[in-house]
Design an enzyme around this catalytic site. Structure first.
Site, PDB file in Angstrom:
ATOM      1  CG  PHE A 112      -1.574   8.706 -10.853  1.00 30.88           C
ATOM      2  CD1 PHE A 112      -2.559   7.809 -11.248  1.00 30.88           C
ATOM      3  CD2 PHE A 112      -1.723   9.372  -9.649  1.00 30.88           C
ATOM      4  CE1 PHE A 112      -3.676   7.589 -10.456  1.00 30.88           C
ATOM      5  CE2 PHE A 112      -2.840   9.156  -8.853  1.00 30.88           C
ATOM      6  CZ  PHE A 112      -3.812   8.265  -9.264  1.00 30.88           C
ATOM      7  CB  CYS A 158      -4.194   8.343   0.642  1.00 35.37           C
ATOM      8  SG  CYS A 158      -5.648   7.540   1.287  1.00 35.37           S
ATOM      9  CE  LYS A 204      -3.236   2.927   0.368  1.00 37.50           C
ATOM     10  NZ  LYS A 204      -4.532   3.039   0.938  1.00 37.50           N
ATOM     11  CE  LYS A 249      -3.441   8.605   6.225  1.00 43.00           C
ATOM     12  NZ  LYS A 249      -3.189   7.184   6.311  1.00 43.00           N
TER      13      LYS A 249
HETATM   14  C1  UDX Z   1      -5.241   7.712  -3.585  1.00 42.52           C
HETATM   15  C2  UDX Z   1      -4.898   6.409  -4.334  1.00 42.52           C
HETATM   16  O1  UDX Z   1      -5.039   6.621  -5.746  1.00 42.52           O
HETATM   17  C3  UDX Z   1      -5.769   5.269  -3.855  1.00 42.52           C
HETATM   18  O2  UDX Z   1      -5.380   4.070  -4.518  1.00 42.52           O
HETATM   19  C4  UDX Z   1      -5.534   5.147  -2.353  1.00 42.52           C
HETATM   20  O3  UDX Z   1      -6.165   4.093  -1.814  1.00 42.52           O
HETATM   21  C5  UDX Z   1      -5.948   6.434  -1.666  1.00 42.52           C
HETATM   22  O4  UDX Z   1      -5.138   7.489  -2.178  1.00 42.52           O
HETATM   23  P1  UDX Z   1      -7.132   9.578  -3.720  1.00 42.52           P
HETATM   24  O5  UDX Z   1      -6.407  10.265  -2.621  1.00 42.52           O
HETATM   25  O6  UDX Z   1      -8.602   9.456  -3.639  1.00 42.52           O
HETATM   26  O7  UDX Z   1      -6.571   8.091  -3.930  1.00 42.52           O
HETATM   27  O8  UDX Z   1      -6.839  10.410  -5.051  1.00 42.52           O
HETATM   28  P2  UDX Z   1      -6.060  10.223  -6.417  1.00 42.52           P
HETATM   29  O9  UDX Z   1      -7.040  10.223  -7.509  1.00 42.52           O
HETATM   30  O10 UDX Z   1      -5.084   9.123  -6.368  1.00 42.52           O
HETATM   31  O11 UDX Z   1      -5.285  11.621  -6.458  1.00 42.52           O
HETATM   32  C6  UDX Z   1      -4.364  12.010  -5.435  1.00 42.52           C
HETATM   33  C7  UDX Z   1      -3.805  13.381  -5.704  1.00 42.52           C
HETATM   34  O12 UDX Z   1      -2.951  13.389  -6.834  1.00 42.52           O
HETATM   35  C8  UDX Z   1      -4.862  14.443  -5.999  1.00 42.52           C
HETATM   36  O13 UDX Z   1      -4.510  15.637  -5.343  1.00 42.52           O
HETATM   37  C9  UDX Z   1      -4.814  14.618  -7.506  1.00 42.52           C
HETATM   38  O14 UDX Z   1      -5.219  15.890  -7.949  1.00 42.52           O
HETATM   39  C10 UDX Z   1      -3.317  14.410  -7.750  1.00 42.52           C
HETATM   40  N1  UDX Z   1      -3.028  13.961  -9.123  1.00 42.52           N
HETATM   41  C11 UDX Z   1      -3.443  12.737  -9.534  1.00 42.52           C
HETATM   42  C12 UDX Z   1      -2.277  14.778  -9.968  1.00 42.52           C
HETATM   43  O15 UDX Z   1      -1.880  15.902  -9.614  1.00 42.52           O
HETATM   44  N2  UDX Z   1      -1.986  14.313 -11.216  1.00 42.52           N
HETATM   45  C13 UDX Z   1      -2.373  13.089 -11.668  1.00 42.52           C
HETATM   46  O16 UDX Z   1      -2.054  12.740 -12.817  1.00 42.52           O
HETATM   47  C14 UDX Z   1      -3.136  12.269 -10.801  1.00 42.52           C
END
Ligand code: UDX
Length: 441
Positions: free
Chosen positions: A249, A260, A204, A263
């Site tokens: 991503f 998440c 994780k 942290k």
């Molecule tokens: C994340 C993980 O993806 C998930 O598998 C885990 O269990 C919990 O944490 P989450 O926090 O809901 O999920 O959001 P996610 O969609 O992963 O985005 C995280 C952050 O990255 C956001 O602030 C988003 O804006 C940013 N991000 C994401 C980018 O800046 N660019 C990207 O290409 C993708």
């Protein structure tokens, strides 16, 4: 099977509701009785796409129950999923007190072969410690690790269409129960990996850190693109076409946030430091992300003439990403704090997040929240798009321009069409554009 979830936050509620959708009898426990009252009435306590529909389905089918105490139902459970929070302590390590107090409270109610499943994100070694804790208390229950990979906003979809299910455990009985629970998904072809408890826990942290690394990498590349005049959107597309890298991503932006990534990376850094493993990449990811709001603010100030004192900035988007109401570790909030520190007046609009701004005491009085983007834009010197809500992609910017004092748009999510917006007469700056790097460029 009979399953109990302890904790009805994002993970516990979505997973509990969806386990009932898979056909299991589910009881969700939360000691916050106000939440339980609402959930019993089929009212979601979080904003999550399609949750209301599945919550209603579960309650109506009589396979989904909500209770506010560790009660009788527990004795029938085949598995108790622990989905309580593991917030960061001041030194960055994970606070595990909720996990142990929850396990301590349920034990006396359980049959011996009920598995305790730790779904909360915990550092490697925690599940082994939970197993020792259970033994010390004189109970026989086994522990499984089953990390979650749900993204806020698409959590329901992610639950049913997950890429993989990770199970950590020490014995066949535990794996057998976990296989039965997830059979409806594995029968559809979703892969399951069985491993030991600590490796499962580390998967994780490693997954989230790797994804955060991709984002920090593309953000750093966007700064380079600004300096040398390359196109970050094409660059991201071009490298993402390589299947070994993958195209997800790789969207540049104001930095990653949420409950998440920030942290979990800190917790992994703390873990590595504790065993004298340097893991220098983590330091770089954290520094890169932490500096992002200040760096972007500096650029905005430069492009607005070197001073934003008394200038009115309309911030579109407060949540850490679109399709959630969550402001935790939101880069938008950090941008706002930076702007305020330079004397700017900040007006904000967000489709879902504004109700949660009251949690930021230092901001409530200083940030004026408006009920529409048009109202936020009225009289402003610039708009900053901080979150990629669909709503912001389809606004009538021609009309919005007439409301503004000066027509600047800083698009920190690269969601608008540069050519179209510039043709309307805006001075448009997006992430990775040469103009953001050099005000004469
Ligand atoms: C994340 C993980 O993806 C998930 O598998 C885990 O269990 C919990 O944490 P989450 O926090 O809901 O999920 O959001 P996610 O969609 O992963 O985005 C995280 C952050 O990255 C956001 O602030 C988003 O804006 C940013 N991000 C994401 C980018 O800046 N660019 C990207 O290409 C993708």
């Amino acid at each position: 099977m009979n399953i109990t979830f302890v904790g009805t936050g994002y993970v516990g509620l979505v997973s509990g509701v969806m386990m009932s959708y898979l056909g299991h009898n589910v009881t969700c426990i939360d000691l916050d009785s106000s939440k339980i009252v609402r959930l019993k009435k089929k009212e979601p306590t979080i904003y999550e796409d399609s949750l209301e529909k599945y919550l209603k389905m579960g309650v109506d089918s009589n396979r989904l129950h909500f209770v506010d105490s560790y009660d009788q139902n527990l004795k029938h459970s085949d598995a108790v999923f622990v989905t309580v929070g593991t917030p960061s302590l001041s030194d960055g390590s994970a606070d595990l007190s909720n996990i142990f107090s929850c396990v301590g409270s349920v034990l006396k109610h359980l049959k011996d072969d009920c598995v305790i499943v730790i779904k909360s994100t915990v550092p490697p070694g925690t599940c082994n410690n939970v197993e020792s804790f259970i033994k010390q208390k004189g109970y026989k229950n086994k522990v499984a690790s089953n990390p979650e990979f749900l993204r806020e906003g698409t959590a329901i979809h992610d639950f049913i269409n997950t890429d993989r299910i990770i199970i950590g455990g020490n014995d066949e009985l535990t794996f057998g129960i976990m296989k039965n629970i997830y059979a409806p998904l594995t029968k559809k072809g979703i892969q399951m990996l069985e491993t030991d408890l600590s490796t499962s826990e580390l998967i994780k942290y490693a997954s989230n850190s790797f994804l955060a690394n991709k984002i920090a990498f593309i953000n750093e590349l966007s700064d380079l693109c600004q300096e040398i005049g390359c196109n970050i959107n094409h660059l991201s597309e071009g490298i993402g076409m390589d299947k070994r890298i993958g195209n997800s991503f790789l969207k540049p932006g104001p930095g990653f946030g949420g409950s998440c990534f920030p942290k979990d990376i800190l917790a992994l850094q703390k873990l590595a430091q504790g065993v004298s493993s340097k893991f220098l990449i983590l330091d770089a990811i954290i520094n890169s992300n932490n500096n992002r709001p200040a760096n972007l603010t500096r650029k905005v100030i430069g492009l607005l003439g070197g001073d934003v004192k008394e200038k009115k900035i309309a911030v579109f988007g407060l949540t850490y990403k679109a399709n959630t109401d969550d402001l935790r570790c939101s880069p938008a909030i950090n941008l706002i704090k930076e702007l305020l520190s330079f004397g700017a007046k900040v007006v904000a609009y967000d489709p879902q997040g504004m109700k949660n701004i009251s949690r930021y005491k230092e901001l409530i009085k200083k940030v004026e929240c408006k009920t529409t983007p048009q109202k936020a834009a009225r009289g402003s010197d610039a708009i900053i798009i901080a979150t990629e809500w669909n709503e912001f992609k389809v606004l009538d910017y021609k009309k919005i321009k007439t409301l503004m004092k000066t027509p600047f748009i800083f698009d920190f999510r690269n969601v608008l069409d540069k050519q179209q917006i510039e043709e309307m007469g805006f001075e448009y700056h997006c992430i990775g554009s040469k103009k953001m790097g050099n005000k004469n460029g």
